[in-house]
Scaffold this active site. Structure first.
Site, short mmCIF file in Angstrom:
data_model
loop_
_atom_site.label_atom_id
_atom_site.label_comp_id
_atom_site.label_asym_id
_atom_site.label_seq_id
_atom_site.Cartn_x
_atom_site.Cartn_y
_atom_site.Cartn_z
N GLU A 284 -2.47 3.79 -7.40
CA GLU A 284 -2.56 5.17 -6.89
C GLU A 284 -2.27 6.20 -7.98
OE1 GLU A 284 -1.65 5.22 -2.09
OE2 GLU A 284 -0.16 6.04 -3.45
N HIS A 305 -3.95 -22.82 -11.10
CA HIS A 305 -4.84 -23.84 -10.56
C HIS A 305 -5.96 -23.22 -9.74
CE1 HIS A 305 -2.07 -27.11 -11.80
NE2 HIS A 305 -1.24 -26.08 -11.79
N LYS A 418 -9.13 8.52 5.82
CA LYS A 418 -8.40 9.08 6.97
C LYS A 418 -9.26 10.09 7.71
CE LYS A 418 -3.73 8.70 5.09
NZ LYS A 418 -2.58 9.45 4.59
O1 PA5 Z 1 1.77 6.80 -1.91
C1 PA5 Z 1 1.42 7.39 -0.91
O2 PA5 Z 1 1.54 8.61 -0.82
C2 PA5 Z 1 0.84 6.66 0.27
O3 PA5 Z 1 0.69 5.31 0.08
C3 PA5 Z 1 1.77 6.88 1.44
O4 PA5 Z 1 3.03 6.34 1.12
C4 PA5 Z 1 1.24 6.25 2.72
O5 PA5 Z 1 -0.03 6.75 3.02
C5 PA5 Z 1 2.19 6.53 3.87
O6 PA5 Z 1 2.37 7.90 4.01
P1 PA5 Z 1 3.51 8.48 4.91
O7 PA5 Z 1 4.82 8.09 4.37
O8 PA5 Z 1 3.29 9.97 4.87
O9 PA5 Z 1 3.29 7.94 6.30
#
Ligand code: PA5
Length: 441
Positions: A284, A305, A418
């Site tokens: 990310e 393996h 989303k």
């Molecule tokens: O790194 C990030 O921002 C995402 O992976 C969030 O952690 C994930 O989408 C969960 O988001 P939230 O904590 O707002 O529910």
């Protein structure tokens, strides 16, 4: 605490691969420490091991004790950065078999990290009629997967214990001010913990997001923070001798030399979820604007393996980062007077000696096959070494993102699915997009 060996990377890079990046690394380190530059407003994690909220930390420990006394099961609801860190640390420090162990802390199950009906039904069956508590974690407070799971487990708690009883078993970890979960927690009077504004999801394992489930599992969170603090102090010194600078420079150099995949490898099976956490952290943070190393992971020796064939002889697009912990215990390989299996050349040797030779042989074979190897060595798996490693990876990730000239602290790409999902589900406000998408399906 941490020893970095880059001798098996050097043959693949020009000699000056660290010093030629020194000016950029200096700038990156200065942006991190001064909370400036792209995404600077999300660098609260940099000072967290020293500046964490001590009052909340004490409440986390008290809540963990209450959960341990009240419940045989803790359901931890969250996804992405609100899930992976806690699971990574619990599996690494308390074992992936934690729930199977005889213990005086609750079983811990993770929910809300997907939308599988079968998994949800299985989890409900596993809880059975045991007493349980829920820690719902969402920074935004609006993420669909955990929100749906929380609705289900909240209703189960209220049915089992009544509204008042449920209230005493629900812990909400969310934003200090905003979001649907914050509103719900305020309205219902749940005990609340905060995801600090300046700490993004994937950097939040050392906040209440990770610490409450980790403490509920009986792990010493003081020692975990202590390890992270040591890393913070050691790595902030900067300079070409700094292992974080060296690793970030090696990653960047290898990427520019055409190695597009970083394979994180470990010889300890409990490391598997730590690698999942690491994948989110790096994927990310770096994977944007058409750039970034693809983070992947393997578990050795098992994957030697299977994936071993590709690593040795497939496309030459990867380098490996091997994490090696000193063994905690010792097991001596027994002698067999008949030696039917021909293994007596190993009799009397510790199993860790065999593992060590497997690792050394693998590194050389992979290097010969054109796969550069980074080796990270740590003392035995424990709170301090794991806390150190968490901070080390976070810090290198921040440096790496800046070297790559991306914002390491945003995740615009996560939003795309989303929007489509909300539209297809008929969420109010998404009517036009729904019509467009339906036509394409
Ligand atoms: O790194 C990030 O921002 C995402 O992976 C969030 O952690 C994930 O989408 C969960 O988001 P939230 O904590 O707002 O529910």
């Amino acid at each position: 605490m941490l020893k970095l060996d880059l001798s098996k990377v050097s043959p693949f890079l020009p000699q000056d691969y660290v010093t030629s990046r020194q000016a950029k690394l200096e700038k990156a380190a200065s942006m991190l420490s001064s909370h400036s530059g792209p995404g600077g407003e999300f660098t609260g994690w940099v000072d967290l091991p020293r500046d964490y909220d001590k009052e909340e930390f004490a409440r986390i420990k008290a809540a963990a004790r209450k959960i341990q006394q009240q419940s045989q099961v803790l359901v931890v609801i969250g996804i992405g950065g609100s899930y992976l860190g806690a699971r990574a640390v619990i599996e690494l420090l308390a074992s992936p078999n934690y729930n199977l162990k005889k213990k005086d802390t609750p079983d811990i199950y993770f929910a809300g990290n997907g939308l599988s009906t079968d998994s949800l039904l299985e989890l409900i069956a596993l809880i059975g009629d045991r007493d349980f508590s829920v820690n719902v974690i969402s920074k935004s407070g609006t993420t669909t997967e955990p929100a749906v799971a929380f609705r289900i487990f909240k209703a189960m708690l209220e049915e089992k214990y009544g509204k008042e009883g449920a209230r005493g078993r629900i812990y909400a970890t969310t934003d200090a001010r905003r979001g649907a979960l914050k509103g719900l927690a305020d309205a219902e009077g749940y005990e609340e913990f905060v995801v600090p504004d300046a700490v993004g999801g994937r950097y939040s394992v050392l906040t209440a997001v990770g610490l409450l489930p980790i403490a509920a599992a009986g792990i010493d969170i003081d020692a975990l923070m202590g390890g992270a603090r040591l890393a913070m102090e050691e790595l902030s010194a900067g300079g070409p001798e700094n292992p974080a600078w060296q690793y970030a420079a090696a990653r960047h150099g290898l990427y520019q030399a055409g190695k597009k995949v970083e394979l994180l490898a470990c010889y300890e099976p409990p490391f598997r979820f730590f690698a999942e956490w690491w994948k989110q952290l790096y994927g990310e943070s770096e994977g944007k604007e058409g750039k970034g190393l693809f983070p992947a992971s393997v578990e050795f020796t098992a994957d030697l393996h299977s994936m071993g064939q590709y690593i040795q002889e497939g496309e030459r697009l990867m380098f490996e980062t091997v994490v090696k912990f000193a063994p905690k215990g010792q097991f001596i390989i027994p002698n067999d007077p008949d030696n039917v299996d021909g293994l007596n050349f190993l009799s009397g040797k510790p199993l860790s000696f065999v593992a060590e030779q497997a690792m050394r042989g693998t590194i050389l074979a992979h290097v010969d096959g054109g796969v550069p190897n980074v080796l990270i060595e740590l003392p035995a798996i424990g709170e301090a070494s794991v806390g150190y490693l968490i901070y080390f990876f976070e810090y290198v990730c921040g440096l790496s993102g800046h070297l790559l000239e991306v914002n390491p602290f945003d995740q615009p790409g996560v939003e795309a699915y989303k929007k489509n999902m909300f539209a297809l589900l008929g969420k109010p406000g998404y009517e036009d997009l729904k019509a467009q998408l339906e036509m394409r399906l």
